[in-house]
Design a protein around this motif. Structure first.
Motif, PDB file in Angstrom:
ATOM      1  N   GLY A 160       0.843  -1.190   0.000  1.00 45.65           N
ATOM      2  CA  GLY A 160       0.000   0.000   0.000  1.00 45.65           C
ATOM      3  C   GLY A 160       0.882   1.245   0.000  1.00 45.65           C
ATOM      4  N   PHE A 161       0.342   2.360  -0.542  1.00 45.31           N
ATOM      5  CA  PHE A 161       1.141   3.589  -0.538  1.00 45.31           C
ATOM      6  C   PHE A 161       0.210   4.785  -0.399  1.00 45.31           C
ATOM      7  N   HIS A 175      -3.474   8.109  -2.875  1.00 46.42           N
ATOM      8  CA  HIS A 175      -3.247   6.793  -2.240  1.00 46.42           C
ATOM      9  C   HIS A 175      -3.611   5.697  -3.220  1.00 46.42           C
ATOM     10  N   ASP A 176      -3.454   4.456  -2.824  1.00 44.45           N
ATOM     11  CA  ASP A 176      -3.694   3.312  -3.725  1.00 44.45           C
ATOM     12  C   ASP A 176      -5.151   2.868  -3.719  1.00 44.45           C
ATOM     13  N   GLU A 196      -0.470  -4.738  12.047  1.00 43.87           N
ATOM     14  CA  GLU A 196       0.871  -4.152  12.039  1.00 43.87           C
ATOM     15  C   GLU A 196       1.390  -4.072  10.616  1.00 43.87           C
ATOM     16  N   TRP A 197       1.845  -2.855  10.258  1.00 38.49           N
ATOM     17  CA  TRP A 197       2.400  -2.615   8.930  1.00 38.49           C
ATOM     18  C   TRP A 197       3.820  -2.095   9.081  1.00 38.49           C
ATOM     19  N   ARG A 198       4.630  -2.430   8.069  1.00 38.11           N
ATOM     20  CA  ARG A 198       5.999  -1.916   8.003  1.00 38.11           C
ATOM     21  C   ARG A 198       6.021  -0.878   6.891  1.00 38.11           C
ATOM     22  N   ILE A 199       6.264   0.378   7.262  1.00 37.84           N
ATOM     23  CA  ILE A 199       6.134   1.492   6.303  1.00 37.84           C
ATOM     24  C   ILE A 199       7.467   2.250   6.209  1.00 37.84           C
ATOM     25  N   VAL A 200       7.876   2.527   4.972  1.00 36.90           N
ATOM     26  CA  VAL A 200       9.047   3.353   4.738  1.00 36.90           C
ATOM     27  C   VAL A 200       8.572   4.752   4.332  1.00 36.90           C
ATOM     28  N   TRP A 201       9.130   5.768   4.972  1.00 35.65           N
ATOM     29  CA  TRP A 201       8.750   7.181   4.717  1.00 35.65           C
ATOM     30  C   TRP A 201       9.934   7.898   4.060  1.00 35.65           C
ATOM     31  N   GLY A 253       4.034   0.960   2.369  1.00 33.79           N
ATOM     32  CA  GLY A 253       3.998  -0.005   3.465  1.00 33.79           C
ATOM     33  C   GLY A 253       3.531  -1.388   3.044  1.00 33.79           C
ATOM     34  N   GLN A 254       3.748  -2.336   3.947  1.00 33.15           N
ATOM     35  CA  GLN A 254       3.316  -3.713   3.707  1.00 33.15           C
ATOM     36  C   GLN A 254       2.866  -4.316   5.031  1.00 33.15           C
ATOM     37  N   GLU A 255       1.819  -5.096   4.973  1.00 28.83           N
ATOM     38  CA  GLU A 255       1.300  -5.743   6.175  1.00 28.83           C
ATOM     39  C   GLU A 255       2.251  -6.859   6.625  1.00 28.83           C
TER      40      GLU A 255
END
Length: 447
Positions: A86-87, A99-100, A125-130, A143-145
């Motif tokens: 997702g973005f 957004h997506d 919980e998501w892992r998101i890069v900013w 991000g990704q779940e």
């Protein structure tokens, strides 16, 4: 609690070790796969964030989101839920401008950029890069779940371990079959022993037995051989003992009858009583020798720990013991005892009995006025009696039980030299005979 059989214990041990290895392999695969998947998807997120950051978001209109959604919606399967990625794009004020249309619309703005952060998005919980956009006016979030990564890792580990598990089950089945087949040798051996007669001590066959079992059958065959030899010796011993005891017991019975008949003849009664006393003494001596020989042949007479042997003390004690018998036959006893002997550690009681038998034979079978010599040196123990020799044809039979050369006038059991030979053998020595010189010698020396 009943102990499990060796077969079951081996199978349980193999199964336990195999399962432990399988579990350890699974854990190792999990951590390795998870690490690689995290690296892969992190790189994928960074690549996507780089592409989004290089785009020009300044000319984006309010209808751009709707138009993009219509375009994506026209693609086959585009309406399926995508939990992989997702973005979202935010301006510097934190307002989401794009957004997506699936997952990114729920992202919460974070002013921190240039790193990965774990955030909760709809209780997941998501892992998101900013990252900042190229013109520094926008913030990009990709991000990704985390649950998706976990599912991918589980799928990979499952695909890796399933063949292992199938192979392990096949291997376990093969092990159960082959272990059972190999252990059939034990069952066959047990059935063979169960079917045997008590008197059958023939060797066990080791045909078709595994090499690991053959030492057991070899040891059992050796035990059967020794038991068979012991039983034969016991049968021979009992037969010979009964034969040897028959003569003195018969003589005692005859003297008892003479004693009963000679009611008024005091001389006859005294003679019969004296002969009975001699017969009883002979029986006692014979029984004593038989008991000692029996202990020697069964191995019960040897002590576990050797002790220092004092030969001067043994010789001195025996000289005093036979002093009266020597004087009665006007014989001379000469002794030459050194501090060392062929046997310096052993069973003192047995060694004294060995020397007593040799001295007893020398005194008993030597003529009057003969010289009996006891010589003990570092190399040998020798008992020599003068005036008598043994025919060469009898020498090889002297150590046999109950053997007595023909023409003997002295009473005896024929066990003395047999006992001497066995005591010598227990102490690592051998017995030899010598007819040279002026008499006969018995020599005990190291083998």
């Amino acid at each position: 609690m009943k102990k499990l059989s060796l077969r079951i214990r081996l199978l349980l041990l193999f199964t336990g070790i195999s399962c432990l290895i399988w579990i350890c392999s699974g854990l190792f695969s999990w951590f390795e796969s998870r690490e690689k998947i995290d690296e892969f998807f992190d790189q994928y997120q960074i690549l996507l964030a780089r592409q989004l950051a290089s785009a020009d978001w300044s000319g984006l209109s309010a209808d751009s989101q709707k138009a993009t959604n219509r375009i994506i919606g026209g693609i086959d399967n585009a309406d399926e839920e995508d939990e992989a990625i997702g973005f979202a794009v935010f301006d510097r004020a934190g307002k989401m401008i794009f957004h997506d249309n699936e997952n990114g619309k729920d992202f919460i703005f974070s002013p921190r950029t240039g790193s990965f952060f774990n955030q909760n998005v709809d209780d997941e919980e998501w892992r998101i890069v900013w990252v900042d956009s190229a013109d520094k006016n926008y913030v990009i979030a990709v991000g990704q779940e985390m649950e998706y990564r976990t599912e991918v890792t589980l799928d990979m580990v499952e695909e890796f371990l399933t063949p292992w598990l199938c192979g392990l089950l096949i291997l376990l089945g093969a092990v159960i079959y082959f272990v059972g087949r190999e252990f059939s040798s034990f069952r066959r051996l047990a059935k063979e022993l169960e079917a045997r007669r008590p008197d059958d001590l023939s060797p066990l066959s080791d045909k078709d037995l595994p090499d690991e079992i053959k030492p057991l059958t070899t040891a059992m065959n050796d035990l059967l051989r020794r038991i068979d030899g012991m039983i034969k010796r016991e049968k021979s011993f009992i037969s010979d003992s009964a034969h040897e005891l028959r003569s003195p017991l018969t003589a005692l019975k005859v003297q008892l009858e003479v004693l009963e008949l000679a009611e008024d003849d005091a001389g006859a009664r005294r003679s019969a009583a004296a002969k009975m006393g001699q017969g009883i003494e002979r029986c006692a001596r014979l029984v004593e020798q038989l008991l000692l020989l029996s202990k020697l042949e069964s191995g019960l007479a040897m002590t576990d720990e050797a002790e220092d042997v004092s030969w001067p003390q043994i010789v001195g004690s025996l000289a005093a013991e036979y002093d009266e018998a020597l004087r009665a036959k006007k014989q001379i006893l000469k002794t030459d005892v050194t501090a060392r002997a062929p046997v310096n550690k052993g069973n003192s009681v047995l060694l004294a009995a060995m020397l007593r038998n040799l001295l007893d034979n020398a005194v008993k079978y030597s003529p009057e006025g003969a010289t009996v010599a006891v010589r003990i040196s570092a190399d040998e123990i020798e008992v020599h009696n003068s005036g008598v020799k043994i025919a060469d044809r009898h020498l090889r039979h002297l150590s046999e039980r109950f053997f007595r050369p023909a023409g003997q006038k002295e009473n005896g059991s024929g066990l003395g030299l047999s006992i001497v030979g066995k005591i010598a053998a227990l102490h690592g020595c051998k017995m030899e005979f010598d007819n040279s010189g002026d008499g006969f010698s018995v020599i005990i020396c190291k083998e």
